[in-house]
Write an enzyme that holds these catalytic residues in place. Structure first.
Site, PDB file in Angstrom:
ATOM      1  N   CYS A   2      66.543  19.664   3.173  1.00 34.75           N
ATOM      2  CA  CYS A   2      67.498  20.212   2.221  1.00 34.75           C
ATOM      3  C   CYS A   2      66.868  20.308   0.840  1.00 34.75           C
ATOM      4  O   CYS A   2      65.718  19.956   0.630  1.00 34.75           O
ATOM      5  CB  CYS A   2      68.742  19.314   2.135  1.00 34.75           C
ATOM      6  SG  CYS A   2      69.519  18.937   3.716  1.00 34.75           S
ATOM      7  N   ILE A  51      68.720  18.378  12.394  1.00 36.65           N
ATOM      8  CA  ILE A  51      69.250  17.266  13.177  1.00 36.65           C
ATOM      9  C   ILE A  51      70.761  17.222  12.982  1.00 36.65           C
ATOM     10  O   ILE A  51      71.253  17.381  11.864  1.00 36.65           O
ATOM     11  CB  ILE A  51      68.616  15.926  12.738  1.00 36.65           C
ATOM     12  CG1 ILE A  51      67.094  15.962  12.934  1.00 36.65           C
ATOM     13  CG2 ILE A  51      69.228  14.761  13.502  1.00 36.65           C
ATOM     14  CD1 ILE A  51      66.649  16.053  14.382  1.00 36.65           C
ATOM     15  N   ASN A  72      67.124  14.761   1.049  1.00 33.35           N
ATOM     16  CA  ASN A  72      66.207  15.827   1.464  1.00 33.35           C
ATOM     17  C   ASN A  72      65.105  15.193   2.286  1.00 33.35           C
ATOM     18  O   ASN A  72      64.415  14.294   1.801  1.00 33.35           O
ATOM     19  CB  ASN A  72      65.613  16.519   0.221  1.00 33.35           C
ATOM     20  CG  ASN A  72      64.480  17.473   0.563  1.00 33.35           C
ATOM     21  OD1 ASN A  72      64.409  18.002   1.668  1.00 33.35           O
ATOM     22  ND2 ASN A  72      63.586  17.694  -0.377  1.00 33.35           N
ATOM     23  N   GLY A  73      64.938  15.633   3.528  1.00 28.73           N
ATOM     24  CA  GLY A  73      63.854  15.108   4.350  1.00 28.73           C
ATOM     25  C   GLY A  73      64.282  14.820   5.768  1.00 28.73           C
ATOM     26  O   GLY A  73      65.282  15.353   6.267  1.00 28.73           O
ATOM     27  N   ASP A  97      70.671  11.521  10.492  1.00 24.89           N
ATOM     28  CA  ASP A  97      69.935  10.497   9.762  1.00 24.89           C
ATOM     29  C   ASP A  97      70.466  10.253   8.358  1.00 24.89           C
ATOM     30  O   ASP A  97      70.343   9.152   7.821  1.00 24.89           O
ATOM     31  CB  ASP A  97      68.448  10.856   9.700  1.00 24.89           C
ATOM     32  CG  ASP A  97      68.188  12.251   9.123  1.00 24.89           C
ATOM     33  OD1 ASP A  97      69.152  13.007   8.886  1.00 24.89           O
ATOM     34  OD2 ASP A  97      67.002  12.596   8.938  1.00 24.89           O
ATOM     35  N   GLY A 358      48.541  19.584  10.343  1.00 25.47           N
ATOM     36  CA  GLY A 358      47.469  18.593  10.343  1.00 25.47           C
ATOM     37  C   GLY A 358      47.182  17.998   8.987  1.00 25.47           C
ATOM     38  O   GLY A 358      46.119  17.374   8.804  1.00 25.47           O
TER      39      GLY A 358
END
Length: 639
Positions: A2, A51, A72-73, A97, A358
């Site tokens: 977000c 999610i 956010n995350g 979460d 990566g």
């Protein structure tokens, strides 16, 4: 994933301002919005639903509504956290979460951050204590800007949110400009705007009754530990990589991976294939200039694992992307790999909502070629005085052509003639101090007297607990370059395209394990990422494991002598640029002329171009410019 924004004030917040702050970052969260307002706090968010798509709306609240949070995350251990909170008697209304934060705050207070595994920037409003808590993840994957005049504090995921406040004057921070021209990014806690600050990675900020306190809660510990033999260490690394990848593959939206053809992204794709029941979707960017094109190596990995592979070729027409870059990067940013990063994010978003990458392999496992060079230079015996070496090397550089072996030798002699830390700072600087002095006007030099950008690197180096010089330099990069350049580039280019990026190699458990490894497991002779390559060798083609490192760059040198020459000369030498009184016009012209003659000054030209376009877009204009405006508009206001 977000974008968040908010205002807390002793005089009462302005809800309309918070709505504007959220609207301007809609690209970070096109799937929904939410705002909390009370007499002390107004804060909101824009949501990219990944999610608990159906029920994960924010802001989130505890049972009695006295603790409110925006976030956010992604928290990858949220299932375990939810189970523990439920056992403690908390009632959770969603399945995601975000809601964990308010209940963890009830249980642990500010120490809640130590329970989180993931990437995050959050704001928690404690209504009873009238206290705001801001937090940022350990290594800085998610950004957070703030400013305060004491009575009020404003925060947001991007600086453009804060700039919606008409009471915040847009002024250039000259010290931040100096740091930018040293490192190609503005390091935390500075921002390019006077008064606006970044919350550094691994830090918390609390505001209560007009008082602001910022404190660190985490720093990577590079104290050497006893290590197993190489075979066992390689096996442990494979297990930890698989675990870091597995927890990042939880998503209710389509998921894929960036695949550059280098060891790091290839290892992540290989691990994803081992954790997936179907083909992994992979995305690569290429160029029509062979030395910058990694598509064939990416195809080797794609074919080995049968991925659903997609490619895009970037051409000099990417100049059309400049308005979008200038809009989304609220600060000047001179890493040209932002161009392919933006394009691969755009390509990926056509197919998926989440990508793994990566990022972090070079910092965790010693992947940059400069590490091997520094190790080699440290072993050269002191057969001549440093001053003599520097003088001889400078003479060779001044009288040889770009790319020649004599010039390379001269550059090495110059580096040998510097103290060890200055050698490294010279390698990573865009404009080293002597060139800054030549570039700046007398007024700017006077204003910046005593401002030492290299001291920032020195402070990170001195604070490291690594056992040797090279280990401390690698640690310093984790504290500076990683959160200052690499992670903002990824966050901004992906979120500009409403795409969530996840970085398994930056899992803090994996990072902490790698930090204790001796440097011989990272750099061995001219081989970089020694242990990582040994660990993933059974997973990857030999051509991937044994190939030299190739940066994710663009052919700027050729472009600035060809298709982009008019842009660089036009934007750096017109009346608008000259009138700022920051840079000596003759120094800028000399830089452009040297590049035309064959010296490669492209990274310095790019840094100046990016600063000038930023200035025109964000300081010269009123309001928030459109990302869709043609780049010619950025050159406007020339008189």
């Amino acid at each position: 994933m977000c974008g968040i924004a908010g205002v807390v004030s002793t005089a009462g917040p302005d809800p309309a301002l918070v709505h504007r702050m959220c609207d301007v970052i809609t690209h970070r969260g096109p799937d929904g919005a939410g705002v909390h307002v009370d007499d002390g706090c107004a804060m909101g968010m824009r949501r990219l639903a990944v999610i608990d798509v159906a029920g994960g709306q924010q802001p989130v609240r505890n049972e009695d509504g006295t603790v409110v949070a925006v976030f956010n995350g992604e928290i990858y251990n949220f299932a375990a956290l939810r189970a523990d909170l439920a056992r403690r008697g908390h009632r959770l209304r969603s399945d995601g979460d975000s809601e964990c934060l308010v209940h963890l705050y009830e249980e642990h207070g500010d120490d809640l951050v130590h329970r989180l595994r993931g990437m995050f920037a959050f704001a928690i409003w404690d209504t009873r204590r009238r206290r705001l808590l801001l937090g940022r993840d350990r290594v800085g994957k998610k950004p957070l800007y703030w400013w305060s005049d004491g009575a009020t504090i404003t925060f947001g995921s991007e600086a453009k949110s804060l700039l919606q406040d008409p009471g915040l004057e847009r002024r250039l921070d000259l010290a931040a400009l100096h740091h930018y021209l040293s490192y190609q990014y503005v390091p935390a806690p500075w921002s390019i705007y006077q008064g606006i600050r970044k919350l550094p990675p691994g830090h918390l900020l609390s505001w209560q009754d007009g008082a602001v306190e910022v404190r660190r809660y985490w720093r990577l510990d590079c104290t050497p530990h006893e290590v197993p033999d190489e075979d066992e260490a390689a096996e442990q690394l494979r297990e930890r990589l698989l675990d870091a990848v597995r927890v990042r593959m939880v998503s209710e939206r389509p998921l894929g991976a960036f695949l550059s053809g280098g060891v790091d992204s290839s290892a992540v794709v290989a691990a994803m294939a081992r954790c997936s029941t179907g083909p992994v979707r992979t995305f690569s960017i290429g160029f029509d200039e062979a030395r910058y094109d990694e598509r064939e190596h990416a195809r080797l990995v794609a074919r080995r694992y049968g991925t659903d592979h997609h490619e895009l070729v970037v051409t000099p027409s990417c100049v059309d992307l400049l308005p979008a870059l200038t809009h989304h990067f609220d600060e000047p940013f001179a890493d040209s790999s932002a161009i392919p990063s933006f394009y691969v994010a755009r390509l990926s978003r056509e197919h998926v909502t989440v990508v793994l990458n990566g990022d972090g392999g070079d910092e965790c496992f010693g992947g940059y070629r400069r590490y091997a060079l520094i190790r080699a230079l440290d072993r050269v015996p002191g057969w001549a005085t440093p001053r003599a070496l520097h003088r001889v090397g400078g003479g060779i550089v001044a009288h040889t052509s770009t790319g020649s072996r004599p010039r390379a030798l001269g550059r090495i002699l110059q580096l040998l003639g510097q103290p060890a830390l200055a050698r490294y700072a010279s390698l990573i600087s865009v404009f080293p101090p002597a060139q800054q002095v030549d570039l700046y006007t007398d007024e700017l030099r006077e204003h910046l007297a005593g401002v030492d950008s290299w001291a920032l690197l020195g402070e990170a180096y001195a604070a490291s607990r690594a056992a040797d010089r090279l280990g401390r330099l690698i640690d310093a990069d984790v504290q500076t370059y990683l959160p200052g350049a690499l992670l903002p580039k990824v966050d901004i280019t992906t979120m500009a395209n409403s795409l969530e990026a996840r970085s398994p190699l930056l899992d803090h458990h994996l990072m902490e394990w790698a930090a204790h490894l001796p440097t011989r497991f990272k750099i061995r002779g001219s081989t970089t990422k020694y242990l990582l390559k040994r660990a993933v060798a059974p997973w990857l083609p030999d051509e991937i494991v044994n190939r030299p490192k190739m940066g994710f760059g663009v052919p700027l040198g050729r472009w600035f002598r060809g298709e982009l020459r008019d842009l660089s000369w036009g934007v750096l030498t017109d009346r608008t640029a000259r009138s700022r009184g920051l840079f000596r016009p003759e120094a800028v012209t000399a830089l452009l002329e040297r590049h035309d003659r064959g010296d490669d000054e492209s990274h310095r030209i790019w840094a100046l171009v990016q600063f000038e376009l930023w200035h025109r877009n964000w300081l010269d204009r009123a309001g928030t410019p459109s990302a869709a405006a043609p780049y010619h508009d950025l050159l406007a206001r020339q008189s």
